[in-house]
Motif scaffolding. Structure first.
Motif, PDB file in Angstrom:
ATOM      1  N   ILE A  39      -7.605   5.453  -1.259  1.00  0.00           N
ATOM      2  CA  ILE A  39      -6.973   5.096  -2.530  1.00  0.00           C
ATOM      3  C   ILE A  39      -7.103   6.274  -3.480  1.00  0.00           C
ATOM      4  CG2 ILE A  39      -6.971   3.480  -4.463  1.00  0.00           C
ATOM      5  CD1 ILE A  39      -8.219   1.406  -2.573  1.00  0.00           C
ATOM      6  N   ASP A  94      -7.226  -2.795  -9.491  1.00  0.00           N
ATOM      7  CA  ASP A  94      -5.777  -2.980  -9.620  1.00  0.00           C
ATOM      8  C   ASP A  94      -5.119  -3.125  -8.247  1.00  0.00           C
ATOM      9  OD1 ASP A  94      -5.914  -2.865 -12.362  1.00  0.00           O
ATOM     10  OD2 ASP A  94      -5.219  -0.788 -12.507  1.00  0.00           O
ATOM     11  N   TYR A  95      -5.556  -2.303  -7.305  1.00  0.00           N
ATOM     12  CA  TYR A  95      -4.992  -2.366  -5.959  1.00  0.00           C
ATOM     13  C   TYR A  95      -5.243  -3.731  -5.319  1.00  0.00           C
ATOM     14  CZ  TYR A  95      -4.513  -1.657  -0.948  1.00  0.00           C
ATOM     15  OH  TYR A  95      -4.169  -1.804   0.378  1.00  0.00           O
ATOM     16  N   CYS A  96      -6.486  -4.204  -5.357  1.00  0.00           N
ATOM     17  CA  CYS A  96      -6.804  -5.494  -4.739  1.00  0.00           C
ATOM     18  C   CYS A  96      -6.053  -6.629  -5.431  1.00  0.00           C
ATOM     19  CB  CYS A  96      -8.312  -5.748  -4.785  1.00  0.00           C
ATOM     20  SG  CYS A  96      -9.236  -4.706  -3.660  1.00  0.00           S
ATOM     21  N   VAL A 150      -2.320  -6.396  -4.280  1.00  0.00           N
ATOM     22  CA  VAL A 150      -2.108  -6.795  -2.885  1.00  0.00           C
ATOM     23  C   VAL A 150      -2.343  -8.291  -2.699  1.00  0.00           C
ATOM     24  CG1 VAL A 150      -3.025  -6.582  -0.541  1.00  0.00           C
ATOM     25  CG2 VAL A 150      -2.540  -4.547  -1.860  1.00  0.00           C
ATOM     26  N   VAL A 172      -5.274   5.273  -8.947  1.00  0.00           N
ATOM     27  CA  VAL A 172      -5.157   3.830  -8.747  1.00  0.00           C
ATOM     28  C   VAL A 172      -6.563   3.249  -8.670  1.00  0.00           C
ATOM     29  CG1 VAL A 172      -4.308   2.020  -7.203  1.00  0.00           C
ATOM     30  CG2 VAL A 172      -3.023   4.153  -7.436  1.00  0.00           C
ATOM     31  N   SER A 173      -6.870   2.283  -9.520  1.00  0.00           N
ATOM     32  CA  SER A 173      -8.197   1.668  -9.452  1.00  0.00           C
ATOM     33  C   SER A 173      -8.249   0.683  -8.291  1.00  0.00           C
ATOM     34  CB  SER A 173      -8.546   0.968 -10.765  1.00  0.00           C
ATOM     35  OG  SER A 173      -7.879  -0.263 -10.870  1.00  0.00           O
ATOM     36  N   VAL A 174      -9.421   0.534  -7.713  1.00  0.00           N
ATOM     37  CA  VAL A 174      -9.595  -0.390  -6.594  1.00  0.00           C
ATOM     38  C   VAL A 174      -9.292  -1.809  -7.062  1.00  0.00           C
ATOM     39  CG1 VAL A 174     -11.239  -1.307  -4.914  1.00  0.00           C
ATOM     40  CG2 VAL A 174     -11.289   1.104  -5.499  1.00  0.00           C
ATOM     41  N   LYS A 204       2.215   2.212  -3.383  1.00  0.00           N
ATOM     42  CA  LYS A 204       1.243   2.846  -4.278  1.00  0.00           C
ATOM     43  C   LYS A 204       0.673   4.140  -3.700  1.00  0.00           C
ATOM     44  CE  LYS A 204       0.838  -0.054  -7.724  1.00  0.00           C
ATOM     45  NZ  LYS A 204       1.004   0.333  -9.107  1.00  0.00           N
ATOM     46  N   ILE A 231      -0.996   4.570  -0.938  1.00  0.00           N
ATOM     47  CA  ILE A 231      -2.334   4.312  -0.418  1.00  0.00           C
ATOM     48  C   ILE A 231      -2.242   4.300   1.101  1.00  0.00           C
ATOM     49  CG2 ILE A 231      -4.134   2.558  -0.220  1.00  0.00           C
ATOM     50  CD1 ILE A 231      -3.369   1.833  -3.170  1.00  0.00           C
ATOM     51  N   SER A 256       0.837  -1.208   0.000  1.00  0.00           N
ATOM     52  CA  SER A 256       0.000   0.000   0.000  1.00  0.00           C
ATOM     53  C   SER A 256       0.865   1.248   0.000  1.00  0.00           C
ATOM     54  CB  SER A 256      -0.919   0.012   1.221  1.00  0.00           C
ATOM     55  OG  SER A 256      -1.814  -1.064   1.176  1.00  0.00           O
TER      56      SER A 256
END
Length: 143
Positions: free
Chosen positions: A68, A76-78, A81, A72-74, A48, A50, A45
Motif C-alpha cells: 500500500i 481508508d483502504y480497508c 474494500v 493511501v492509509s491502511v 488505488k 495497491i 485494489s
C-alpha cells in the motif's frame, strides 16, 4: 531490482498483512460469494494502485498481503474494500440480505493489520498456505 517503489517525491516499501472476517464469522466466503469477494478486492485494489502480493480467502476470514503506497492509509483502504465489496455482494446475492442476522452489514467492524518487515517471505508463505494448514487441523479434529 530494488524492493522499493517510487512516487514523485517518495521512495517506499510499505507491505501489510491484513485480516478481516464476515459478520459473526459466518462461513459464507465459499463458492460464488468467495469468488466475487476476491474479484472485488482485486479490482478495488488496482484502482488505488495497491499491489496484492498474496491473498487467501477462507470460508470465515480473509488474509491479504498488500503493498500500500504511503499516500493511501491502511484504514481508508480497508474501509473502501470492505464497504464496496459488501455493497456488490449484497446486490449480486440478494438472498443474503434476507437473512435476519446480516442487516446492512456483511463484514465485522474491525480488521487486523500488521506491518511486514524483513520477514515478508515467511508471512507470504503463511498467507499462501493458510488454507492447507486449516484443512489439516480440521482433519485431525475429526479423529
Amino acid at each position: 531490482m530494488s524492493r522499493f517503489r517510487k512516487l514523485s517525491h517518495t521512495i517506499w516499501h510499505c507491505q501489510y498483512h491484513i485480516v478481516w472476517v464476515p459478520k459473526y464469522r459466518h462461513r459464507i466466503l465459499t463458492g460464488n460469494v468467495g469468488h466475487e469477494v476476491g474479484n472485488c478486492i482485486r479490482v478495488f485494489s488496482q484502482q488505488k494502485e495497491i499491489e496484492i502480493v498474496e491473498m487467501n480467502i477462507q470460508p470465515d476470514h480473509i488474509h491479504l498481503l498488500a503493498m500500500i503506497p504511503p499516500k493511501v492509509s491502511v484504514s481508508d483502504y480497508c474501509g473502501m474494500v470492505k464497504g464496496r465489496s459488501a455493497i456488490r455482494v449484497f446486490n449480486k446475492f440478494k438472498e443474503l440480505k434476507q437473512r435476519p442476522y446480516w442487516g446492512n452489514h456483511f463484514w465485522t467492524e474491525g480488521y487486523c493489520v500488521d506491518t511486514v518487515g524483513l520477514d515478508s517471505e515467511m508471512i507470504r508463505k503463511y498467507v499462501k498456505y493458510q488454507e492447507t494448514q486449516e484443512r489439516r487441523m480440521e482433519q485431525r479434529s475429526l479423529f
